[in-house]
Enzyme design. Structure first.
Site, mmCIF file in Angstrom:
data_model
loop_
_atom_site.group_PDB
_atom_site.id
_atom_site.type_symbol
_atom_site.label_atom_id
_atom_site.label_comp_id
_atom_site.label_asym_id
_atom_site.label_seq_id
_atom_site.Cartn_x
_atom_site.Cartn_y
_atom_site.Cartn_z
ATOM 1 N N LYS A 51 -1.968 -19.376 4.711
ATOM 2 C CA LYS A 51 -1.573 -18.992 3.356
ATOM 3 C C LYS A 51 -0.959 -20.185 2.654
ATOM 4 O O LYS A 51 -0.084 -20.848 3.209
ATOM 5 C CB LYS A 51 -0.550 -17.853 3.433
ATOM 6 C CG LYS A 51 -0.245 -17.210 2.107
ATOM 7 C CD LYS A 51 0.438 -15.873 2.340
ATOM 8 C CE LYS A 51 0.774 -15.195 1.056
ATOM 9 N NZ LYS A 51 1.336 -13.866 1.248
ATOM 10 N N GLU A 98 3.771 3.216 4.964
ATOM 11 C CA GLU A 98 4.779 4.025 4.293
ATOM 12 C C GLU A 98 4.881 5.403 4.929
ATOM 13 O O GLU A 98 5.966 5.953 5.058
ATOM 14 C CB GLU A 98 4.437 4.179 2.805
ATOM 15 C CG GLU A 98 4.655 2.921 1.975
ATOM 16 C CD GLU A 98 3.529 1.925 2.114
ATOM 17 O OE1 GLU A 98 2.514 2.282 2.733
ATOM 18 O OE2 GLU A 98 3.670 0.804 1.611
ATOM 19 N N ARG A 109 1.823 7.174 -1.311
ATOM 20 C CA ARG A 109 1.099 7.242 -0.047
ATOM 21 C C ARG A 109 1.751 8.178 0.941
ATOM 22 O O ARG A 109 1.100 8.745 1.792
ATOM 23 C CB ARG A 109 1.112 5.870 0.606
ATOM 24 C CG ARG A 109 0.190 4.945 0.004
ATOM 25 C CD ARG A 109 -0.161 3.858 0.950
ATOM 26 N NE ARG A 109 -1.382 3.275 0.442
ATOM 27 C CZ ARG A 109 -1.988 2.246 0.953
ATOM 28 N NH1 ARG A 109 -1.490 1.671 2.003
ATOM 29 N NH2 ARG A 109 -3.072 1.788 0.416
#
Lengths: 206, 723
Positions: free
Chosen positions: B364, B450, B478
């Protein structure tokens, strides 16, 4: 490993190194020699080593000096204490370079001076880059006096890892191709296999 | 000046390939003194930026360490408007294209802000995908979508990159209505394999022959939906390619405040083992030899032997995907265009593959040293200076609500050792990295999960702990069934801290927290509250910590506090549950606000003061249980009652009017009007623009008051007045 460093040669170019008596540790000028690893690294090094010993039979003193300078750390080569700034490193390098450059070295000690010069240049390259210098200092404190610079060694490791990966996925790809032959054979009852058979059947009819 | 011209040659030879700065010392003679100084100035700047490269000239832009505040020269990228223009390039040119694309992304993000690190990690992958596949016929899906800046540049939106994440500009994520090359709208994670499988099956049903590629990260892979999708893909066996973009960044950031930490979850260590697995090549050769011998007519037996050998020597990890039914290929160097193109080409040309997973390893922030070294890898940045990497962060008087929440929670946890905090891979975004630093054993990062976070919290609450679940309002969607079934139904005291409530600005409707009041307040046992400023937030954290017999939640927006005095020691005082407060006493019209909408109400009343109207402004504090006494008194003593909230229909206003109706208060003289978010999604843009589009600015509130009072002229006046 010291041994493997000798192995960094393109197999076809061994003859090059027979004409001169300088050692084949030619990674000093990395952009001239591409870092290709022959698959049988060990064989190459053994062969060259044997030939080197033959060729170097008559120049025992040269090899002795070479061996000696191998043991010196980069700081010793440049003749500086370990805690110096970049400016002083540069000055020391220039001094050494002027002394050991092949063009200005005494004619009877050309080989060893060239050797020394190459090592001095490598030392300068490593120590003048703060990142490399930090790595080298760390290795030094752990007791490793390598003629290699640490970065190159890590690059080589990286390279090895990458080429292993390449071999692995190449074999995985060929396996995939093999499997795809039998993918839609009659026994496969997955939903997509049925759809594919139907689609291919339709297109065949057309 | 003439003398300085002769000092150029040494520098110029190093700075070759730099386009307009190329000048031989001879020709510069003829241009005159003005140009000399121009060139010397520019070259001096280059000198500062050039890093020492002992091995000679490096042709690529980013390797040279030169970051331009002007647009970087991108000769090859300038010829590419759509992926079809890439089809004739050689591999060498593709590499150059990748470098130019990288420089362009850095330049664009430095001007607009946005997601940098993730885009830099997939430059080579984007180039390879668009080279090998034929978008838009071939479907390329990007999970989450924040790494699609290079994808957008290559698919006809390069000229609009300066509008990224701004009102009426490009969305920061993929959006179907924006371009036909964006196959699926994303923003929340782990949806790409599911959608990709849907597209693959749809293609099979329609009899088409295109490819489907879904790119998903290792962070998104920690979510359950990815496994649900892979499980189904393995079963259906439809042809599709899943690319696992592995950069060991699972959480945002995958670091504490003090440095990097290993990624959470067992999956990441499995993936690492895959990378370091040294295959026993000899054994592999033996296995191949055996199958060759058995080969010929005995296909099935050979296949079985091969599979057995493969399972024996390829070790753990790949078998996870293999067991789910995906053919595993990898790991592959994600920054090597040669390798990527070769593999993708091979897989594309193989007639029937079923689902294939290609494990690509990237870094990244690759290619921009400041990003590579940063702890958060420059995941999300404001505008910055490319040469130094310094972000232009405006200094605000107050801190963000997120920081205040973290400080409030720390203060509660100091006093009560049962307080624990849970988040789903958002340590930075929820501020819980601060909590982690103070209480390393009481902060739990569960990865992008979640649903699991909520039930995990419920389990903790069963054992007598006091769990605070910090999940963004839109991500809470969610976990709704877990909230209802595992927490509310059993009346377990889990506290939900919903950040990013209401409109969120540049992230757009995918991250907008419009619905949380509606879906929380309709639950029978839930206490629902919202602070109107940061001091109230401290008190509400304390209140939530004190409510130990039922679940509770509170919501706060993105943005900074307004500057009120904070309680001493950051320790709030628990409020009386179900009691609001009156801020301004007035007459005729009452504004009843919920949450930070109260600030807009106060601003509206200030606007109306100058017109001689003195309004009552009240802060309801609680949506559930409502302050019945307050509402009764407001309804009985005023002509007009306006409820204001930054949420959808069915929230605070609906609960108020339900009570008014049941209490008989609507049978009298009072007029009630709601102000809620409109019944449509509001696109990304600046917070002020969004609020204006939603019709919830102070001007809008004031205009509503005027309209009800019959003073329509004044209403128009106030709306057209640009304050």
């Amino acid at each position: 490993m010291r041994c493997s460093s000798y192995g960094l040669i393109i197999p076809g170019s061994e003859s090059r190194f027979l004409t001169t008596t300088t050692t084949p540790t030619t990674n000093k000028k990395p952009d001239r020699f591409p870092r290709i690893y022959p698959t049988s690294v060990s064989f190459g090094s053994l062969k060259v080593k044997a030939k080197l010993n033959d060729a170097a039979g008559g120049t025992a003193t040269a090899t002795a000096v070479v061996d000696e300078s191998k043991e010196l750390s980069f700081y010793d080569l440049l003749g500086i204490p370990e805690s110096v700034s970049l400016v002083e490193i540069k000055q020391a390098y220039k001094q050494m370079a002027r002394k050991y450059h092949p063009d200005v070295s005494p004619p009877d000690r050309v080989e060893e001076y060239t050797q020394r010069f190459i090592r001095v240049q490598e030392a300068y390259e490593t120590l003048s880059d703060p990142g490399l210098r930090a790595l080298y200092d760390r290795d030094l404190s752990m007791g490793l006096h390598l003629a290699f610079s640490a970065r190159r060694r890590q690059q080589n490791d990286d390279f090895q890892v990458r080429s292993e990966w390449r071999n692995r996925w190449q074999s995985q790809l060929s396996e995939l191709k093999r499997r795809s032959m039998n993918k839609d054979a009659g026994g496969n009852i997955s939903w997509a296999a049925r759809m594919r058979r139907k689609r291919d059947g339709l297109s065949q009819e057309l | 000046m003439a003398l300085s011209a002769f000092s150029f040659p040494t520098y110029v030879s190093k700075a070759t390939n730099s386009g307009p700065h190329k000048s031989s010392p001879v020709t510069s003679h003829f241009f005159g003194a003005a140009l000399f100084s121009h060139f010397s100035h520019k070259l001096d700047n280059h000198q500062i930026q050039l890093k020492k490269r002992p091995n000679g000239v490096c042709a690529s832009l980013s390797e040279r360490g030169e970051y331009h505040s002007q647009r970087p020269p991108t000769p090859l990228l300038d010829t590419i408007n759509y992926p079809i223009h890439m089809k004739n390039l050689s591999i060498r040119e593709l590499k150059q294209l990748a470098d130019e694309l990288r420089a362009d992304v850095i330049f664009n993000v430095s001007k607009t802000g946005g997601h940098l690190g993730s885009s830099l990690g997939v430059i080579e992958l984007t180039v390879a995908l668009h080279y090998v596949f034929n978008a838009p016929k071939d479907r390329i899906l990007w999970d989450v979508g924040h790494q699609t800046y290079p994808h957008k540049i290559l698919t006809g939106r390069r000229d609009k990159m300066h509008t990224m994440r701004q009102t009426d500009g490009l969305s920061g994520f993929t959006k179907r209505s924006e371009s036909e090359y964006d196959c699926f709208g994303t923003g929340h994670s782990s949806t790409s394999i599911s959608a990709g499988l849907g597209m693959a099956v749809g293609r099979d049903l329609k009899g088409r022959k295109n490819n489907v590629v879904a790119v998903i990260g290792d962070g998104a892979m920690t979510a359950g939906q990815a496994y649900e999708a892979m499980n189904n893909a393995g079963y259906l066996d439809s042809d599709m390619i899943v690319i696992l973009n592995d950069n060991k960044q699972v959480s945002l950031p995958t670091a504490t405040l003090d440095g990097p930490i290993p990624p959470v979850g067992a999956l990441s260590s499995a993936l690492s083992r895959l990378q370091s697995n040294r295959p026993l090549r000899e054994l592999r050769e033996v296995a191949k030899g055996v199958t060759k011998q058995i080969g010929g007519p005995m296909h099935e037996l050979a296949a079985k032997v091969d599979e057995y050998a493969r399972g024996m020597i390829s070790g753990s990890g790949s078998t996870l995907f293999e067991e789910l039914g995906l053919y595993y290929i990898g790991p592959v160097d994600g920054h090597n265009v040669d390798d990527l193109v070769a593999i993708l080409d091979e897989v594309k040309n193989t007639k029937t593959t079923g689902p294939v997973l290609i494990h690509v390893v990237t870094e990244k922030g690759r290619g921009y040293p400041y990003a590579e070294k940063a702890a958060d890898k420059y995941h999300g940045v404001a505008k910055f200076d490319p040469a130094t990497g310094k972000q232009f962060k405006s200094s605000a008087r107050t801190q963000s609500y997120t920081t205040y929440f973290a400080e409030a929670l720390i203060a509660e946890a100091e006093v009560d050792k049962d307080v624990v905090a849970i988040h789903a891979a958002m340590g930075g975004g929820t501020g819980l990295n601060l909590f982690l630093r103070r209480f390393p054993t009481r902060c739990f990062d569960v990865g992008i999960a979640e649903q699991h976070a909520v039930t995990f919290a419920a389990g903790l609450a069963c054992e007598g702990l006091k769990p605070f679940c910090a999940i963004y309002s839109s991500f809470m969607q969610r976990a709704y069934d877990q909230v209802v079934h595992d927490v509310d139904l059993q009346k377990l005291p889990v506290r939900f801290a919903m950040d990013r409530a209401g409109l969120v600005g540049a992230d757009g409707p995918t991250h907008c927290g419009s619905f949380d009041v509606t879906f929380m307040a309709c639950l029978p046992n839930m206490v629902v509250m919202a602070p109107s400023d940061e001091a109230e937030l401290f008190h509400m954290v304390a209140t939530a910590a004190a409510i130990d017999d039922r679940p509770s939640c509170f919501r706060y927006p993105r943005g900074n506090g307004i500057g009120v005095e904070l309680p001493p020691g950051n320790k709030g005082i628990p409020l009386e549950v179900g009691k609001g407060r009156i801020l301004i006493e007035g007459e005729r019209v009452a504004l009843l606000g919920y949450g930070t909408a109260v600030q807009s109400c106060l601003a509206a009343s200030a606007l109306l003061e100058s017109h001689g109207l003195r309004l009552t402004v009240a802060d309801a504090r609680f949506c559930k249980p409502l302050d019945h006494a307050l509402i009764r008194s407001l309804a009985k003593s005023h002509e007009v009652l306006i409820t204001v909230e930054e949420g959808s229909i069915g929230g605070f206003g609906s609960h108020v009017v339900q009570f008014l109706a049941l209490d008989g208060l609507l049978d009298g003289t009072v007029k009630w009007r709601p102000l809620v978010l409109p019944d449509r999604y509001i696109d990304h843009g600046s917070p002020a623009d969004q609020l204006a589009q939603a019709g919830l600015t102070p001007s809008h509130i004031a205009a509503t008051v005027f309209n009800i009072l019959g003073q329509t002229r004044e209403a128009l006046e106030i709306m057209s007045f640009k304050s």
